[in-house]
Design a protein around this motif. Structure first.
Motif, PDB file in Angstrom:
ATOM      1  N   LYS A 280       0.810  -1.212   0.000  1.00 20.71           N
ATOM      2  CA  LYS A 280       0.000   0.000   0.000  1.00 20.71           C
ATOM      3  C   LYS A 280       0.854   1.279   0.000  1.00 20.71           C
ATOM      4  O   LYS A 280       0.317   2.379   0.081  1.00 20.71           O
ATOM      5  N   ARG A 281       2.152   1.138  -0.116  1.00 20.75           N
ATOM      6  CA  ARG A 281       3.010   2.315  -0.131  1.00 20.75           C
ATOM      7  C   ARG A 281       2.884   3.056  -1.465  1.00 20.75           C
ATOM      8  O   ARG A 281       2.879   2.455  -2.536  1.00 20.75           O
ATOM      9  N   ARG A 282       2.787   4.356  -1.385  1.00 20.79           N
ATOM     10  CA  ARG A 282       2.725   5.200  -2.566  1.00 20.79           C
ATOM     11  C   ARG A 282       4.083   5.282  -3.256  1.00 20.79           C
ATOM     12  O   ARG A 282       5.119   4.976  -2.653  1.00 20.79           O
ATOM     13  N   GLU A 283       4.090   5.733  -4.481  1.00 20.29           N
ATOM     14  CA  GLU A 283       5.342   5.881  -5.209  1.00 20.29           C
ATOM     15  C   GLU A 283       6.273   6.890  -4.550  1.00 20.29           C
ATOM     16  O   GLU A 283       7.497   6.791  -4.674  1.00 20.29           O
ATOM     17  N   ASP A 284       5.695   7.885  -3.842  1.00 16.54           N
ATOM     18  CA  ASP A 284       6.533   8.890  -3.183  1.00 16.54           C
ATOM     19  C   ASP A 284       7.006   8.450  -1.804  1.00 16.54           C
ATOM     20  O   ASP A 284       7.626   9.225  -1.074  1.00 16.54           O
ATOM     21  N   GLY A 285       6.710   7.187  -1.422  1.00 18.59           N
ATOM     22  CA  GLY A 285       7.208   6.649  -0.164  1.00 18.59           C
ATOM     23  C   GLY A 285       6.290   6.827   1.017  1.00 18.59           C
ATOM     24  O   GLY A 285       6.610   6.352   2.117  1.00 18.59           O
ATOM     25  N   LYS A 286       5.156   7.488   0.823  1.00 21.65           N
ATOM     26  CA  LYS A 286       4.212   7.724   1.913  1.00 21.65           C
ATOM     27  C   LYS A 286       3.079   6.706   1.855  1.00 21.65           C
ATOM     28  O   LYS A 286       2.979   5.906   0.930  1.00 21.65           O
ATOM     29  N   TRP A 287       2.219   6.767   2.861  1.00 18.34           N
ATOM     30  CA  TRP A 287       1.013   5.945   2.889  1.00 18.34           C
ATOM     31  C   TRP A 287      -0.204   6.841   3.050  1.00 18.34           C
ATOM     32  O   TRP A 287      -0.161   7.837   3.788  1.00 18.34           O
ATOM     33  N   ASN A 288      -1.295   6.449   2.389  1.00 19.50           N
ATOM     34  CA  ASN A 288      -2.558   7.174   2.541  1.00 19.50           C
ATOM     35  C   ASN A 288      -3.306   6.700   3.776  1.00 19.50           C
ATOM     36  O   ASN A 288      -3.150   5.558   4.224  1.00 19.50           O
ATOM     37  N   VAL A 289      -4.153   7.561   4.294  1.00 17.47           N
ATOM     38  CA  VAL A 289      -5.195   7.118   5.213  1.00 17.47           C
ATOM     39  C   VAL A 289      -6.377   6.683   4.340  1.00 17.47           C
ATOM     40  O   VAL A 289      -6.785   7.413   3.431  1.00 17.47           O
ATOM     41  N   ASP A 290      -6.885   5.487   4.585  1.00 19.42           N
ATOM     42  CA  ASP A 290      -7.972   4.959   3.764  1.00 19.42           C
ATOM     43  C   ASP A 290      -9.342   5.349   4.281  1.00 19.42           C
ATOM     44  O   ASP A 290     -10.281   5.491   3.502  1.00 19.42           O
ATOM     45  N   ARG A 291      -9.445   5.486   5.581  1.00 22.68           N
ATOM     46  CA  ARG A 291     -10.747   5.825   6.152  1.00 22.68           C
ATOM     47  C   ARG A 291     -10.567   6.558   7.472  1.00 22.68           C
ATOM     48  O   ARG A 291      -9.560   6.380   8.164  1.00 22.68           O
ATOM     49  N   ILE A 292     -11.528   7.384   7.780  1.00 22.47           N
ATOM     50  CA  ILE A 292     -11.581   8.111   9.047  1.00 22.47           C
ATOM     51  C   ILE A 292     -12.941   7.810   9.667  1.00 22.47           C
ATOM     52  O   ILE A 292     -13.967   8.035   9.019  1.00 22.47           O
ATOM     53  N   PRO A 293     -12.995   7.261  10.875  1.00 21.69           N
ATOM     54  CA  PRO A 293     -14.286   6.927  11.476  1.00 21.69           C
ATOM     55  C   PRO A 293     -15.244   8.109  11.464  1.00 21.69           C
ATOM     56  O   PRO A 293     -14.861   9.247  11.760  1.00 21.69           O
ATOM     57  N   ARG A 294     -16.493   7.858  11.086  1.00 27.16           N
ATOM     58  CA  ARG A 294     -17.505   8.905  11.002  1.00 27.16           C
ATOM     59  C   ARG A 294     -17.800   9.497  12.376  1.00 27.16           C
ATOM     60  O   ARG A 294     -17.769   8.800  13.379  1.00 27.16           O
ATOM     61  N   GLY A 295     -18.113  10.778  12.396  1.00 34.45           N
ATOM     62  CA  GLY A 295     -18.513  11.427  13.635  1.00 34.45           C
ATOM     63  C   GLY A 295     -17.767  12.724  13.844  1.00 34.45           C
ATOM     64  O   GLY A 295     -16.689  12.944  13.293  1.00 34.45           O
ATOM     65  N   ARG A 296     -18.353  13.589  14.634  1.00 30.80           N
ATOM     66  CA  ARG A 296     -17.741  14.895  14.856  1.00 30.80           C
ATOM     67  C   ARG A 296     -16.451  14.761  15.668  1.00 30.80           C
ATOM     68  O   ARG A 296     -16.342  13.939  16.572  1.00 30.80           O
ATOM     69  N   ALA A 297     -15.489  15.587  15.312  1.00 32.56           N
ATOM     70  CA  ALA A 297     -14.204  15.636  16.006  1.00 32.56           C
ATOM     71  C   ALA A 297     -13.826  17.100  16.162  1.00 32.56           C
ATOM     72  O   ALA A 297     -14.362  17.979  15.479  1.00 32.56           O
ATOM     73  N   TRP A 298     -12.893  17.381  17.056  1.00 33.22           N
ATOM     74  CA  TRP A 298     -12.467  18.763  17.257  1.00 33.22           C
ATOM     75  C   TRP A 298     -11.737  19.302  16.036  1.00 33.22           C
ATOM     76  O   TRP A 298     -11.838  20.485  15.710  1.00 33.22           O
ATOM     77  N   PHE A 299     -10.993  18.443  15.352  1.00 29.46           N
ATOM     78  CA  PHE A 299     -10.269  18.846  14.157  1.00 29.46           C
ATOM     79  C   PHE A 299      -9.789  17.583  13.455  1.00 29.46           C
ATOM     80  O   PHE A 299      -9.817  16.490  14.032  1.00 29.46           O
ATOM     81  N   GLU A 300      -9.349  17.736  12.214  1.00 30.76           N
ATOM     82  CA  GLU A 300      -8.815  16.618  11.443  1.00 30.76           C
ATOM     83  C   GLU A 300      -7.285  16.689  11.423  1.00 30.76           C
ATOM     84  O   GLU A 300      -6.701  17.776  11.493  1.00 30.76           O
ATOM     85  N   MET A 301      -6.658  15.530  11.289  1.00 34.37           N
ATOM     86  CA  MET A 301      -5.196  15.469  11.258  1.00 34.37           C
ATOM     87  C   MET A 301      -4.668  14.942   9.925  1.00 34.37           C
ATOM     88  O   MET A 301      -3.507  14.542   9.828  1.00 34.37           O
ATOM     89  N   SER A 302      -5.526  14.934   8.922  1.00 33.84           N
ATOM     90  CA  SER A 302      -5.100  14.590   7.567  1.00 33.84           C
ATOM     91  C   SER A 302      -6.032  15.305   6.609  1.00 33.84           C
ATOM     92  O   SER A 302      -7.055  15.874   7.008  1.00 33.84           O
ATOM     93  N   GLU A 303      -5.683  15.272   5.330  1.00 35.96           N
ATOM     94  CA  GLU A 303      -6.499  15.928   4.317  1.00 35.96           C
ATOM     95  C   GLU A 303      -7.694  15.076   3.911  1.00 35.96           C
ATOM     96  O   GLU A 303      -8.522  15.527   3.128  1.00 35.96           O
ATOM     97  N   GLY A 304      -7.789  13.867   4.429  1.00 37.17           N
ATOM     98  CA  GLY A 304      -8.937  13.032   4.148  1.00 37.17           C
ATOM     99  C   GLY A 304      -8.555  11.713   3.508  1.00 37.17           C
ATOM    100  O   GLY A 304      -7.406  11.512   3.082  1.00 37.17           O
ATOM    101  N   PRO A 305      -9.485  10.771   3.431  1.00 38.05           N
ATOM    102  CA  PRO A 305      -9.210   9.462   2.829  1.00 38.05           C
ATOM    103  C   PRO A 305      -8.654   9.601   1.421  1.00 38.05           C
ATOM    104  O   PRO A 305      -9.085  10.440   0.633  1.00 38.05           O
ATOM    105  N   GLY A 306      -7.674   8.747   1.140  1.00 40.42           N
ATOM    106  CA  GLY A 306      -7.035   8.788  -0.161  1.00 40.42           C
ATOM    107  C   GLY A 306      -5.881   9.755  -0.260  1.00 40.42           C
ATOM    108  O   GLY A 306      -5.244   9.857  -1.317  1.00 40.42           O
ATOM    109  N   GLU A 307      -5.574  10.444   0.836  1.00 39.21           N
ATOM    110  CA  GLU A 307      -4.476  11.400   0.867  1.00 39.21           C
ATOM    111  C   GLU A 307      -3.381  10.914   1.818  1.00 39.21           C
ATOM    112  O   GLU A 307      -3.667  10.154   2.747  1.00 39.21           O
TER     113      GLU A 307
END
Length: 329
Positions: A280-307
């Motif tokens: 699942k490693r990207r060509e640039d050497g990083k890994w994406n987050v595939d999913r973020i559990p649904r529900g309100r949070a104080w803030f996000e720590m990624s740009e979203g699934p697939g990023e």
């Protein structure tokens, strides 16, 4: 194995991220001296995500007025938005993962205030006395053991008595389930491991932890025991924050942490999950987050699934370094 050029570039990227990421990359990937990564770790309290989360803390030490659900929560929101992640239990777990220094006055004060003022929705018992479900109590034991200052031995004893015959745990046990679940088991294992790190554990807790590990290992962390098929396709998707939910990368990080504590070597039955992480490693050497559990949070720590996700990338590099280092002659 020597680090590749893309690993070097990826680590360099992690070192530009939030202090919660940077200090762990310094310790686990770079091998920086403790005074250096400890200095970066102290910034979790005053900068970035850690400071942002602490800024939402209530005066009584809780978050959003409740232990597991916000004060006055409308449960219809679970269907429309998802489970809320803004309350005391979830925020403590996130601060634990970020590495808020347990020795800091802020952490010590929080433990005391939560113990005095927070009560569980189910049963109205004080927070550090534990909830009713095994998965919640596993995380409570983990957070209490990490931050210190409270005795959660009674919760640990309860968890030992709730283990099922197949070696793991299941929050649905009270409703008649006799089979363990991956998710409940990993939550309890993380709690028992932190308890062991803090106290040395007991023969009973260590035996229970090893039995829970075997439950996961014999299933190669995600397969059905009888058919070998994935027990849940979501187990192969990398989530962050995991909250109570399970995936193979979370499990691999648990086994890495257990080996770091006990000095053990990687179990060969982890190879299937390790190969999946590599795939699942990207060509640039990083890994994406595939999913973020649904529900309100104080803030996000990624740009979203697939990023690309710093958290997922940190975890992936950490377990691969551990695995590859053990494979060296």
């Amino acid at each position: 194995m020597a680090p590749s050029a893309d690993s070097d570039a990826t680590i360099a990227w992690l070192l530009t991220c939030d202090p919660a990421i940077k200090w762990q990359a310094m310790r686990d990937l770079v091998g920086a001296p403790e005074p250096e990564w400890a200095a970066e770790r102290r910034k979790v309290e005053t900068e970035g995500w850690g400071a942002a989360l602490l800024a939402h803390q209530d005066e009584d030490g809780q978050w959003d007025g409740g232990s597991f659900f916000p004060r006055g929560f409308d449960f219809a929101e679970i269907k429309t938005v998802g489970q809320p992640w803004t309350t005391t239990s979830h925020c403590l777990t996130l601060l634990h993962e970020m590495g808020l220094d347990p020795a800091s006055e802020r952490a010590k004060r929080t433990v005391v205030l939560v113990g005095k003022n927070s009560r569980w929705d189910a049963g109205d018992q004080l927070f550090w006395e534990g909830e009713t479900e095994e998965c919640i109590n596993g995380r409570t034991v983990a957070d209490a053991s990490y931050f210190g200052g409270v005795d959660v031995t009674p919760i640990v004893r309860r968890l030992l008595g709730e283990r099922l015959e197949d070696g793991g745990w299941n929050c649905e046990r009270a409703n008649g389930s006799i089979r363990s679940s991956f998710a409940t088991t990993i939550n309890v294992l993380e709690g028992l491991l932190e308890f062991e790190r803090a106290t040395g554990g007991t023969p009973e807790t260590i035996a229970a932890r090893k039995a829970g590990e075997e439950y996961l290992l014999v299933r190669h962390l995600y397969r059905r025991l009888r058919t070998g098929e994935p027990a849940d396709d979501d187990f192969l998707l990398f989530a962050h924050p995991n909250r109570w939910q399970y995936d193979v990368l979370r499990a691999l990080n648990y086994f890495h942490a257990a080996a770091a504590l006990t000095g053990g070597l990687p179990d060969p039955r982890l190879a299937d999950a390790i190969d999946h992480v590599r795939s699942k490693r990207r060509e640039d050497g990083k890994w994406n987050v595939d999913r973020i559990p649904r529900g309100r949070a104080w803030f996000e720590m990624s740009e979203g699934p697939g990023e690309p996700s710093p958290w997922v990338t940190l975890r992936a590099l950490r377990v691969l370094k551990w695995w590859d280092s053990a494979a060296q002659p």
